[in-house]
Scaffold this motif. Structure first.
Motif, PDB file in Angstrom:
ATOM      1  N   SER A 228      -2.861   2.977   4.721  1.00  8.35           N
ATOM      2  CA  SER A 228      -2.788   2.032   5.820  1.00  8.35           C
ATOM      3  C   SER A 228      -1.727   1.095   5.109  1.00  8.35           C
ATOM      4  CB  SER A 228      -4.005   1.469   6.080  1.00  8.35           C
ATOM      5  OG  SER A 228      -4.462   0.581   4.870  1.00  8.35           O
ATOM      6  N   TYR A 229      -1.238   0.036   6.133  1.00 10.62           N
ATOM      7  CA  TYR A 229      -0.266  -0.867   5.631  1.00 10.62           C
ATOM      8  C   TYR A 229      -0.774  -1.807   4.537  1.00 10.62           C
ATOM      9  CZ  TYR A 229       3.899  -3.767   5.817  1.00 10.62           C
ATOM     10  OH  TYR A 229       5.051  -4.304   5.305  1.00 10.62           O
ATOM     11  N   ASP A 230      -1.949  -2.426   4.749  1.00 14.39           N
ATOM     12  CA  ASP A 230      -2.359  -3.061   3.766  1.00 14.39           C
ATOM     13  C   ASP A 230      -2.826  -2.359   2.451  1.00 14.39           C
ATOM     14  OD1 ASP A 230      -2.615  -5.223   5.474  1.00 14.39           O
ATOM     15  OD2 ASP A 230      -4.695  -4.942   6.152  1.00 14.39           O
ATOM     16  N   ASP A 231      -3.311  -1.281   2.415  1.00 14.90           N
ATOM     17  CA  ASP A 231      -3.495  -0.270   1.331  1.00 14.90           C
ATOM     18  C   ASP A 231      -1.948  -0.023   0.481  1.00 14.90           C
ATOM     19  OD1 ASP A 231      -6.266  -0.465   1.664  1.00 14.90           O
ATOM     20  OD2 ASP A 231      -6.248   1.676   2.486  1.00 14.90           O
ATOM     21  N   ALA A 232      -1.174   0.207   1.660  1.00 15.61           N
ATOM     22  CA  ALA A 232       0.263   0.337   0.797  1.00 15.61           C
ATOM     23  C   ALA A 232       0.684  -0.830   0.119  1.00 15.61           C
ATOM     24  CB  ALA A 232       1.146   0.849   1.966  1.00 15.61           C
ATOM     25  N   GLU A 233       0.525  -2.223   0.748  1.00 13.20           N
ATOM     26  CA  GLU A 233       1.035  -3.245   0.125  1.00 13.20           C
ATOM     27  C   GLU A 233       0.256  -3.312  -1.091  1.00 13.20           C
ATOM     28  OE1 GLU A 233       1.823  -6.997   3.560  1.00 13.20           O
ATOM     29  OE2 GLU A 233      -0.083  -6.745   2.444  1.00 13.20           O
ATOM     30  N   ASP A 234      -0.910  -3.412  -1.218  1.00 14.67           N
ATOM     31  CA  ASP A 234      -1.725  -3.423  -2.279  1.00 14.67           C
ATOM     32  C   ASP A 234      -1.356  -2.382  -3.586  1.00 14.67           C
ATOM     33  OD1 ASP A 234      -4.043  -4.528  -3.750  1.00 14.67           O
ATOM     34  OD2 ASP A 234      -4.708  -2.662  -3.768  1.00 14.67           O
ATOM     35  N   TYR A 235      -0.971  -1.164  -3.107  1.00 20.10           N
ATOM     36  CA  TYR A 235      -0.719  -0.047  -3.963  1.00 20.10           C
ATOM     37  C   TYR A 235       0.643  -0.656  -4.530  1.00 20.10           C
ATOM     38  CZ  TYR A 235       1.649   3.928  -5.742  1.00 20.10           C
ATOM     39  OH  TYR A 235       2.327   4.793  -6.368  1.00 20.10           O
ATOM     40  N   LEU A 236       1.706  -0.993  -3.846  1.00 15.69           N
ATOM     41  CA  LEU A 236       2.963  -1.334  -4.058  1.00 15.69           C
ATOM     42  C   LEU A 236       2.936  -2.521  -5.283  1.00 15.69           C
ATOM     43  CD1 LEU A 236       4.817  -0.774  -0.819  1.00 15.69           C
ATOM     44  CD2 LEU A 236       5.169   0.857  -3.030  1.00 15.69           C
ATOM     45  N   ILE A 237       2.121  -3.497  -4.960  1.00 17.85           N
ATOM     46  CA  ILE A 237       1.989  -4.307  -5.858  1.00 17.85           C
ATOM     47  C   ILE A 237       1.804  -3.994  -7.243  1.00 17.85           C
ATOM     48  CG2 ILE A 237       0.673  -6.537  -6.637  1.00 17.85           C
ATOM     49  CD1 ILE A 237       0.796  -7.182  -3.641  1.00 17.85           C
ATOM     50  N   ARG A 238       0.420  -3.157  -7.280  1.00 19.69           N
ATOM     51  CA  ARG A 238      -0.013  -2.646  -8.668  1.00 19.69           C
ATOM     52  C   ARG A 238       0.976  -1.755  -9.146  1.00 19.69           C
ATOM     53  NH1 ARG A 238      -5.655  -3.959  -8.515  1.00 19.69           N
ATOM     54  NH2 ARG A 238      -6.150  -4.932  -6.492  1.00 19.69           N
ATOM     55  N   ALA A 239       1.468  -0.732  -8.376  1.00 21.81           N
ATOM     56  CA  ALA A 239       2.457   0.061  -9.141  1.00 21.81           C
ATOM     57  C   ALA A 239       3.570  -0.671  -9.574  1.00 21.81           C
ATOM     58  CB  ALA A 239       3.013   1.031  -8.105  1.00 21.81           C
ATOM     59  N   GLN A 240       4.005  -1.599  -9.381  1.00 21.44           N
ATOM     60  CA  GLN A 240       5.261  -2.240  -9.735  1.00 21.44           C
ATOM     61  C   GLN A 240       4.631  -3.164 -11.049  1.00 21.44           C
ATOM     62  OE1 GLN A 240       8.848  -2.560  -9.239  1.00 21.44           O
ATOM     63  NE2 GLN A 240       8.531  -3.343 -11.175  1.00 21.44           N
TER      64      GLN A 240
END
Ligand SMILES: CC(C)(COP(=O)(O)OP(=O)(O)OC[C@H]1O[C@@H](n2cnc3c(N)ncnc32)[C@H](O)[C@@H]1OP(=O)(O)O)[C@@H](O)C(=O)NCCC(=O)NCCSC(=O)/C=C/c1ccc(O)cc1
Length: 278
Positions: A228-240
């Motif tokens: 989902s968009y919210d999960d993607a936002e969270d993933y991208l923060i953590r991945a960076q």
């Protein structure tokens, strides 16, 4: 110097930080036997963390990229040995395709000729794909009586609009490299005699990028599609933030060269990594 896998079904050269890996069963149109699948995993293992490899290019010897699974060795001979044998060869095939999907280095499929069925697994596994106009792509499974297995149906649905995926899977007709590019199966198609030069050019651009950022980027593109968009936002923060733990200086150097030195513009290319202090 060209290296060869244990059973000779895969060859590779490492030249100027590009690993040129080739399916090597040209007399069998590079169809994937259990032996080839084992050899390919061996070669992927050998190359993945070598410091002198930045990009891996997968192509085929002879007139084929890969004519899919070996109908004799992967299907008929294996089925004759029972379900356990079938599951074992599936694990090996799916294993190296999965390994390639999440490979440490950037990967490019250089589709020089035939690409059928099971070949869609490694095609999709590569981050980018470039084809010869002359190449032929097909889900030929329906022509000999099975569904497009080994992930091939999933690849079609991932890369193609619904109507095209359905037509492609049901009709068993081939498309050439140009059509494959129009449809989105590959990034670009160009005449066979220009293919290697273009792939080299693309690989050389990738080699200039920050390798930690490149791995984080390619994983992110694959991961966020199902979030989902919210999960993607969270993933991208953590991945960076995870990427920062491997390389926290590269992006700072990039900002420094742009804002302080004014020696490069991120909108126009990569920062000069050779100026980064260790
Ligand atoms: C159009 C081709 C690619 C080239 O034609 P050609 O240049 O005139 O060459 P030949 O047909 O003469 O082939 C040269 C040799 O390679 C052999 N060959 C050429 N593809 C093959 C081949 N896939 N097998 C097994 N021998 C072959 C072919 O039998 C022949 O062997 P030989 O007579 O001993 O010289 C033609 O060979 C061809 O139609 N090949 C079959 C393409 C095909 O349908 N591939 C399988 C798709 S289905 C699939 O991949 C399944 C995915 C799957 C994945 C995982 C799963 O768990 C489940 C499913």
């Amino acid at each position: 110097m060209t290296e060869t896998s244990t059973n000779g079904t895969v060859t590779y050269d490492v030249i100027d930080r590009i690993a040129w890996v080739r399916f090597n069963r040209p007399d069998k149109r590079n169809c994937m036997s259990p032996t080839l699948n084992r050899d390919m995993m061996e070669v992927l293992d050998l190359l993945e963390f070598r410091d002198d490899v930045g990009v891996l290019v997968l192509s085929g010897e002879g007139t084929a990229w890969s004519a899919g699974m070996d109908l004799k060795e992967y299907f008929r001979d294996t089925e004759a040995k029972g379900l356990g044998a079938t599951r074992a060869v599936q694990r090996e095939a799916y294993g190296w395709w999965r390994r390639l999907r999440w490979y440490q280095k950037a990967t490019i499929a250089m589709v020089n000729g035939w690409c059928f069925g099971g070949g869609y697994g490694p095609l999709f596994a590569c981050d980018l794909a470039f084809a010869a106009d002359e190449a032929q792509f097909g889900l030929s499974e329906i022509n000999w009586g099975i569904l497009p297995g080994g992930g091939a149906t999933k690849v079609a649905v991932e890369l193609l609009p619904f109507r095209k995926a359905m037509y492609h899977a049901m009709m068993g007709e081939n498309v050439d490299g140009k059509t494959a590019a129009e449809w989105g199966l590959v990034n670009e198609s160009l005449p066979l005699d220009q293919l290697k030069a273009r792939v080299t050019e693309v690989a050389n651009v990738l080699l200039k990028k920050n390798p930690v950022a490149l791995k984080a980027t390619k994983d992110a593109v694959r991961r966020v599609g199902v979030l989902s968009y919210d999960d993607a936002e969270d993933y991208l923060i953590r991945a960076q933030e995870a990427a920062n733990s491997y390389d926290n200086e590269g992006r700072k150097e990039g900002i420094r060269q742009f804002i302080d030195d004014k020696s490069f513009k991120p909108g126009l290319g990569a920062y000069d990594r050779s100026k980064q202090k260790a």
